[in-house]
Design an enzyme around this catalytic site. Structure first.
Site, PDB file in Angstrom:
ATOM      1  N   ILE A  60       9.155  31.152   9.721  1.00 27.78           N
ATOM      2  CA  ILE A  60      10.704  31.067   9.353  1.00 27.78           C
ATOM      3  C   ILE A  60      11.317  29.970   9.390  1.00 27.78           C
ATOM      4  CG2 ILE A  60      11.416  30.550  12.352  1.00 27.78           C
ATOM      5  CD1 ILE A  60      13.913  32.948  11.654  1.00 27.78           C
ATOM      6  N   CYS A  61      12.053  29.660   7.978  1.00 30.97           N
ATOM      7  CA  CYS A  61      12.320  28.193   8.181  1.00 30.97           C
ATOM      8  C   CYS A  61      13.787  28.696   8.300  1.00 30.97           C
ATOM      9  CB  CYS A  61      12.083  27.817   7.211  1.00 30.97           C
ATOM     10  SG  CYS A  61      12.853  28.364   5.378  1.00 30.97           S
ATOM     11  N   ARG A  62      14.941  27.388   7.446  1.00 35.61           N
ATOM     12  CA  ARG A  62      16.536  27.289   7.194  1.00 35.61           C
ATOM     13  C   ARG A  62      17.295  28.643   6.843  1.00 35.61           C
ATOM     14  NH1 ARG A  62      20.598  25.130   4.438  1.00 35.61           N
ATOM     15  NH2 ARG A  62      22.674  25.205   5.507  1.00 35.61           N
ATOM     16  N   MET A  88      16.638  31.836  10.037  1.00 34.93           N
ATOM     17  CA  MET A  88      17.636  31.203  11.074  1.00 34.93           C
ATOM     18  C   MET A  88      19.025  31.050  10.685  1.00 34.93           C
ATOM     19  SD  MET A  88      15.839  30.920  13.589  1.00 34.93           S
ATOM     20  CE  MET A  88      17.468  30.070  14.594  1.00 34.93           C
TER      21      MET A  88
END
Length: 109
Positions: A60-62, A88
């Site tokens: 996961i990232c932004r 996120m």
């Protein structure tokens, strides 16, 4: 094989690998996340948890862009990983818990 998953498909306390930068992590992250920034990943592969035989390791990232690149690279290296679509931002949008190590109000930046 699917190279993506959604926050809704993951448990609130799922182990995910968060590849965002330190300031993004500090602002808020998933409670079961392991923080390995994207740029540090090649030298920290030994810190990745083993993926379940049925389920790839969620990354996961932004927003899903960086994690998508990480998933492509990891899968080329022989790992079984999946991009968390929407990152996120989507995790928080669908009401999944977001925490901070400091106890401050969590946010996704």
């Amino acid at each position: 094989m699917t190279d993506y998953t959604t926050p809704e498909q993951l448990a609130d306390d799922a182990v995910v690998v968060d590849v965002r930068e330190q300031n993004e992590w500090d602002a808020g992250h998933a409670p079961g996340a392991i923080h390995i920034p994207m740029g540090e990943l090649p030298s920290r592969l030994d810190e990745l948890p083993e993926s379940d035989e049925r389920d790839p390791l969620p990354i996961i990232c932004r927003s899903g862009n960086r994690s998508g690149r990480v998933v492509a690279w990891l899968n080329q290296q022989g790992f079984d990983s999946a991009n968390v679509e929407g990152g996120m931002k989507q995790w928080m949008y669908v009401g999944k818990p977001v925490v901070t190590d400091s106890g401050a109000d969590a946010q996704v930046i």
